[in-house]
Design a protein around this motif. Structure first.
Motif, short mmCIF file in Angstrom:
data_model
loop_
_atom_site.label_atom_id
_atom_site.label_comp_id
_atom_site.label_asym_id
_atom_site.label_seq_id
_atom_site.Cartn_x
_atom_site.Cartn_y
_atom_site.Cartn_z
N ASP A 453 49.23 48.75 38.96
CA ASP A 453 47.78 48.93 39.05
C ASP A 453 47.14 48.38 37.78
OD1 ASP A 453 45.30 49.67 39.89
OD2 ASP A 453 45.64 51.83 39.78
N CYS A 454 46.37 47.32 37.92
CA CYS A 454 45.67 46.70 36.79
C CYS A 454 44.17 46.86 37.03
CB CYS A 454 46.03 45.22 36.67
SG CYS A 454 47.79 44.87 36.47
N ARG A 455 43.53 47.73 36.27
CA ARG A 455 42.12 48.03 36.50
C ARG A 455 41.17 47.06 35.79
NH1 ARG A 455 41.14 53.12 38.64
NH2 ARG A 455 42.89 53.64 40.00
N VAL A 456 41.74 46.10 35.07
CA VAL A 456 40.91 45.11 34.39
C VAL A 456 41.51 43.73 34.65
CG1 VAL A 456 42.21 45.39 32.23
CG2 VAL A 456 39.91 44.40 32.16
N ALA A 457 40.65 42.74 34.74
CA ALA A 457 41.09 41.36 34.96
C ALA A 457 40.40 40.43 33.98
CB ALA A 457 40.80 40.92 36.39
N VAL A 458 41.11 39.37 33.61
CA VAL A 458 40.52 38.28 32.85
C VAL A 458 40.43 37.09 33.80
CG1 VAL A 458 40.76 36.71 30.89
CG2 VAL A 458 41.48 39.11 30.68
N VAL A 459 39.21 36.73 34.17
CA VAL A 459 38.97 35.57 35.03
C VAL A 459 38.53 34.42 34.15
CG1 VAL A 459 37.62 34.65 36.95
CG2 VAL A 459 38.33 37.06 36.97
N PHE A 460 39.37 33.40 34.03
CA PHE A 460 39.03 32.30 33.14
C PHE A 460 38.36 31.16 33.90
CE2 PHE A 460 43.39 31.30 34.46
CZ PHE A 460 43.34 29.93 34.73
N GLY A 461 37.38 30.55 33.27
CA GLY A 461 36.70 29.41 33.85
C GLY A 461 37.66 28.24 33.96
N TYR A 462 38.10 27.97 35.17
CA TYR A 462 39.11 26.92 35.39
C TYR A 462 38.63 25.56 34.90
CZ TYR A 462 42.04 23.60 37.96
OH TYR A 462 42.86 22.55 38.30
N HIS A 463 37.39 25.22 35.21
CA HIS A 463 36.90 23.90 34.83
C HIS A 463 36.66 23.77 33.34
CE1 HIS A 463 35.78 23.73 39.23
NE2 HIS A 463 36.48 22.64 39.04
N TYR A 524 34.85 37.63 32.19
CA TYR A 524 34.68 36.25 32.65
C TYR A 524 34.76 35.37 31.42
CZ TYR A 524 32.73 32.16 35.01
OH TYR A 524 32.52 30.90 35.51
N TYR A 525 35.89 34.73 31.26
CA TYR A 525 36.23 34.04 30.02
C TYR A 525 35.89 32.55 30.10
CZ TYR A 525 38.96 33.01 25.82
OH TYR A 525 39.36 32.62 24.55
N HIS A 526 35.07 32.09 29.15
CA HIS A 526 34.61 30.69 29.09
C HIS A 526 34.05 30.26 30.45
CE1 HIS A 526 37.26 29.56 25.36
NE2 HIS A 526 36.27 30.38 25.08
N PRO A 527 32.86 30.70 30.76
CA PRO A 527 32.29 30.51 32.10
C PRO A 527 32.18 29.05 32.53
CG PRO A 527 31.00 32.07 30.81
CD PRO A 527 31.97 31.45 29.86
N ASP A 528 32.35 28.88 33.85
CA ASP A 528 32.02 27.61 34.50
C ASP A 528 30.58 27.72 34.98
OD1 ASP A 528 34.52 26.46 34.18
OD2 ASP A 528 35.31 27.37 35.99
N GLY A 529 29.65 27.70 34.04
CA GLY A 529 28.25 28.00 34.36
C GLY A 529 27.60 27.03 35.32
N GLU A 530 28.19 25.84 35.46
CA GLU A 530 27.55 24.84 36.30
C GLU A 530 27.85 25.04 37.79
OE1 GLU A 530 31.65 23.26 35.52
OE2 GLU A 530 30.14 24.44 34.48
N ILE A 531 28.71 26.02 38.11
CA ILE A 531 29.09 26.24 39.51
C ILE A 531 28.32 27.45 40.05
CG2 ILE A 531 31.00 26.72 41.08
CD1 ILE A 531 32.85 25.43 39.04
#
Length: 714
Positions: A453-463, A524-531
């Protein structure tokens, strides 16, 4: 990544008989498999007498914990399309299936690359190499990289270059290290080819004026299937169809992608990209632009074209990732089509065991789109990746292929985080204590129903992370994920393309969800703000706290502290903080400098089904003593070794448990004292009745008093 040294068959057979002599015979389990790798060599194919191999399978079946063997079929003189290989696999898989051991052969197209190239000589993978020179008269010489991997090691031929090609010669001037676009001129027609061979491309360039540069763009076609070839998928399926009707348990595709591109290649003075005419055609069809022209801009900063450059890099990376994922998915589907819906697809898509630019060059970092039924990785792939892959594929455990001397540490640490070891090769279990550890952990498969059970996630900006024109290039947020794990908060690492493909979702109450995992907080790590789709996704996540690396939180230290404060202030559940380190110490991969964290050998963790796992194996490979402990206010009185797992219902009643070398147990309404120590798993079925698994045919009366539904397992 590593090709293990093959042991002679007679030696493997001897080792198995000596090592597993004290292990009990066990019936087949239809649950999660215990997986080992069996590496075939030339003698396996050329031997007329298969009795030795049948005896080995007998030994594995009756005296080891394995019920599945992945077969690596990599030979200098044979390919998986060879009649001899097909015939031998048909014979042994039929025998093995009768003995309760599923064979999973490696039917990757790289094991038939010569057959592919013979049929499709035009479909070779090309590497585009760009080299810059300054003012003067030049003969520029380009040379290919000699590439090889574990599919071309030992006596198997490397991926030699077959042909060199001149694509372009372009001149230009610069202003502060950026090309002046108006100065760009194609002078290919003014140049001459002095030599064009498989291993050399020599180009004569006319005099270049002072202050002017020239970029020579050449290519080398390698002895490797063109990944974008329209023939690749059909040929891949033709290989697999050759094994249809056999008693195999599935098929293997291991570390798929382009040929390996190691860190040292970035230091050769070249700018390199994967290329082929088929790839250029796919690129033009999707984006309406010519790939060769765009590659010049991809490789060089040009004034006033920063946004355009970033876009074409993103488009190129997306194309690569999606094509590799398409190939992986078709292999998965073909395995099910030809060998049945329960066929197992092995092994991992991870090659370079870290989410960075090296893996990006291999497969576009497609790990989260390379379809599997059960999540799989290898070596020192970070735990945050392993747990997230389990969520993606809905598997209650994940497997990590491993083979080094710290195997016992990896075994227990993995178990604490909801994982298992895939043993490379299967003789890695040649040790009584290690076998005892594996047997205890195997019992968890019958007690647990969900991953960590992982209650936190790091979603990295792929682009952002994969775009070499971006400030956030080559940073997937692992430092943040590791900091969370080290503080007792298990975290999943997820690329933002999982939002674009619909895998990351928002629930009706605004929670971010991945598979069945719900998150209390997401970075939300280093956002892909253009998407827009990604930006709008987080804006609608009203039930999950979102931290974005912008403003004050652009500093990792500040970001980590804010996340930890939030988790602590909201009393988010924790695991034992990670005390172990994953690094290059044991497997010695050249130029691998990454470090990530892993759970220690003494701690507690929580699975998504609410179950609590306690591990203790600091002093004894087979497991240390575990005594009484308290979890969520409930007292567990126990005398066991290695591991104890408990799960309670909402009323505090025990519904599932597992323990290694258990003598006594009391918790949640169950009290049990055994006449001798046993490995045991016990759970309530859908009708509320107890049923369980043990690893001996002798069932003591104390267990019969609880239930008559006992299964003997490995």
């Amino acid at each position: 990544m590593t090709n293990m040294k093959r042991l002679p068959t007679f030696l493997i057979f001897l080792v198995l008989n000596l090592v597993f002599a004290e292990l009990t015979n066990a019936q087949d389990s239809a649950k999660l498999p215990v997986i080992g790798v069996w590496q075939w060599d030339q003698q396996h194919i050329e031997a007329n007498n298969t009795k030795d191999y049948e005896q080995l399978i007998d030994s594995v079946s009756t005296k080891s914990p394995y019920d599945m063997l992945v077969i690596f079929l990599r030979f200098p003189d044979y390919e998986v399309t060879s009649v001899n290989v097909i015939k031998k696999m048909k014979s042994l898989s039929a025998y093995s299936e009768k003995k309760g051991i599923g064979l999973v052969p490696d039917l990757d197209i790289r094991n038939a690359r010569h057959a592919f190239i013979k049929k499709h000589p035009e479909a070779l993978q090309e590497m585009l190499r760009m080299k810059e020179v300054q003012a003067g008269t030049h003969q520029v010489i380009l040379e290919p990289i000699l590439m090889r991997d574990h599919y071309s090691s030992g006596n198997i031929l490397p991926y030699f270059s077959h042909q060199s090609i001149l694509h372009r010669v372009i001149t230009y001037t610069k202003d502060n290290d950026s090309i002046v676009p108006s100065s760009v001129r194609d002078i290919t027609s003014e140049c001459s080819i002095a030599k064009s061979s498989a291993d050399t491309l020599a180009i004569n360039i006319p005099n270049i004026a002072t202050g002017t540069y020239a970029m020579v763009i050449g290519g080398f076609k390698h002895d490797y299937p063109d990944i974008f070839s329209p023939c690749l998928l059909s040929f891949q399926r033709s290989i697999m169809q050759s094994y249809k009707g056999f008693k195999i348990a599935g098929a293997c595709k291991d570390e798929w992608g382009f040929p390996p591109y190691f860190p040292r290649y970035f230091r050769t003075g070249y700018i390199d990209y994967w290329y082929s005419e088929s790839m250029a055609s796919a690129y033009y069809k999707k984006y309406g632009r010519k790939l060769i022209a765009d590659m010049f801009l991809m490789g060089t900063a040009q004034k006033g074209k920063t946004s355009e450059r970033k876009k074409i890099i993103n488009d190129y990376n997306d194309l690569i990732r999606q094509r590799n994922a398409e190939i992986e998915t078709d292999f998965y589907n073909a395995t099910k089509d030809y060998y049945g819906s329960n066929a197992f697809v092995a092994t991992h898509s991870t090659w370079w065991p870290y989410p960075d630019k090296i893996e990006m060059r291999k497969n576009g970092l497609d790990w989260w789109e390379a379809r599997r039924d059960i999540a799989q990785s290898d070596e020192v792939v970070p735990f945050a990746v392993r747990t997230s892959l389990a969520k993606k594929w809905g598997s209650k455990v994940w497997y990590n292929q491993y083979y080094k001397n710290d195997l016992h540490m990896q075994l227990w640490s993995s178990a604490l985080a909801g994982g298992r070891i895939d043993y490379l090769d299967f003789t890695q279990l040649a040790g009584k204590k290690l076998n005892e550890a594996e047997k205890k952990i195997h019992l968890l498969n019958f007690a647990t129903t969900a991953p960590l059970d992982c209650r936190v996630a790091v979603v990295f900006g792929y682009h952002t992370a994969t775009n070499w024109a971006s400030k956030g290039y080559d940073d997937t947020g692992m430092a943040v994920a590791d900091a969370l794990w080290s503080s007792g908060y298990a975290a999943d690492l997820i690329p933002s393309y999982e939002i674009e493909n619909g895998s990351l979702k928002i629930t009706a109450n605004g929670k971010v969800q991945y598979g069945k995992q719900l998150y209390d907080a997401v970075v939300y790590y280093h956002p892909d703000g253009e998407i827009p789709s990604v930006r709008n996704f987080f804006a609608s996540a009203s039930g999950t706290k979102i931290f974005t690396t912008e403003g004050e939180l652009a500093d990792n230290n500040m970001l980590i502290q804010h996340v930890l404060n939030y988790m602590h202030n909201h009393s988010m559940q924790t695991i034992t903080p990670c005390s172990g380190i994953l690094d290059n110490s044991w497997f010695g991969l050249r130029d691998f400098n990454h470090i990530s964290v892993m759970p220690g050998l003494d701690g507690m963790s929580r699975m998504m089904d609410g179950g609590i796992l306690k591990i203790a194996a600091v002093n004894d490979v087979s497991g240390d003593n575990i005594g009484n402990f308290t979890v969520d206010g409930k007292q567990v009185s126990v005398d066991a070794k290695g591991l104890v797992y408990v799960r309670f219902d909402s009323k505090g009643n025990l519904v599932s448990m597992a323990a290694g070398d258990m003598k006594n147990f009391k918790a949640g309404g169950l009290a049990l004292t055994l006449p001798y120590r046993m490995n045991i798993a016990l759970r309530k079925n859908t009708t509320g009745q107890w049923e369980g698994e043990i690893q001996t045919n002798s069932i003591p009366d104390e267990l019969k008093a609880i239930t008559n539904k006992w299964e003997t397992v490995k």
